[in-house]
Motif scaffolding. Structure first.
Motif, mmCIF file in Angstrom:
data_model
loop_
_atom_site.group_PDB
_atom_site.id
_atom_site.type_symbol
_atom_site.label_atom_id
_atom_site.label_comp_id
_atom_site.label_asym_id
_atom_site.label_seq_id
_atom_site.Cartn_x
_atom_site.Cartn_y
_atom_site.Cartn_z
ATOM 1 N N GLN A 209 0.851 -1.187 0.000
ATOM 2 C CA GLN A 209 0.000 0.000 0.000
ATOM 3 C C GLN A 209 0.887 1.238 0.000
ATOM 4 O O GLN A 209 1.984 1.214 0.563
ATOM 5 N N PRO A 210 0.409 2.312 -0.631
ATOM 6 C CA PRO A 210 1.199 3.547 -0.605
ATOM 7 C C PRO A 210 1.406 4.004 0.825
ATOM 8 O O PRO A 210 0.516 3.845 1.671
ATOM 9 N N ARG A 211 2.570 4.546 1.073
ATOM 10 C CA ARG A 211 2.857 5.031 2.421
ATOM 11 C C ARG A 211 2.093 6.326 2.678
ATOM 12 O O ARG A 211 2.025 7.185 1.818
ATOM 13 N N ARG A 212 1.559 6.411 3.856
ATOM 14 C CA ARG A 212 0.841 7.622 4.238
ATOM 15 C C ARG A 212 1.759 8.447 5.136
ATOM 16 O O ARG A 212 2.465 7.895 5.985
ATOM 17 N N PRO A 213 1.724 9.765 4.965
ATOM 18 C CA PRO A 213 2.556 10.600 5.829
ATOM 19 C C PRO A 213 2.112 10.460 7.279
ATOM 20 O O PRO A 213 0.926 10.287 7.571
ATOM 21 N N LEU A 214 3.067 10.509 8.158
ATOM 22 C CA LEU A 214 2.759 10.445 9.586
ATOM 23 C C LEU A 214 2.174 11.773 10.022
ATOM 24 O O LEU A 214 2.640 12.838 9.624
ATOM 25 N N SER A 215 1.159 11.725 10.828
ATOM 26 C CA SER A 215 0.606 12.958 11.381
ATOM 27 C C SER A 215 0.690 12.885 12.897
ATOM 28 O O SER A 215 0.406 11.861 13.505
#
Length: 112
Positions: free
Chosen positions: A105-111
């Motif tokens: 899965q595409p990496r999601r930015p950390l928030s």
């Protein structure tokens, strides 16, 4: 290699040393080339072993090898071809299917 309905794995890439070479080269940008000596050192291969495997990959049109002289010293460069990048991507997809793994899965930015 097909077992129990598993996808065909590209035997040229599936060989362990060639898989390591393709993985190292695939980590580079599409226009990036890598010095022969770097590949040899990173993968801890002898010159003869690396040359034999590169020849197989070159015969399959998976890599392009260029030679040039820099300060009167020969330098060999290795780069994946479009055919090689496509074959490597297909190999990884087929391997995931063979192992019944989900696609990455595409990496999601950390928030925070």
């Amino acid at each position: 290699m097909t077992t129990n309905g598993a996808q065909d794995l590209d035997e040229t890439i599936h060989q362990p040393t060639r898989l390591r070479i393709m993985t190292l080269l695939a980590a580079q940008g599409t226009d990036d080339r890598v010095a022969y000596g770097y590949v040899q050192k990173e993968l801890a291969l002898t010159g003869g072993n690396l040359t034999i495997h590169l020849r197989k990959l070159e015969e399959a049109s998976y890599v392009a090898i260029t030679k040039e002289f820099i300060d009167a010293k020969p330098r060999t460069w290795i780069q994946t071809t479009e055919t090689g990048r496509d074959a490597y991507a297909r190999y990884l997809d087929n391997l995931r299917q063979t192992l019944n793994l989900p696609a990455p899965q595409p990496r999601r930015p950390l928030s925070f």
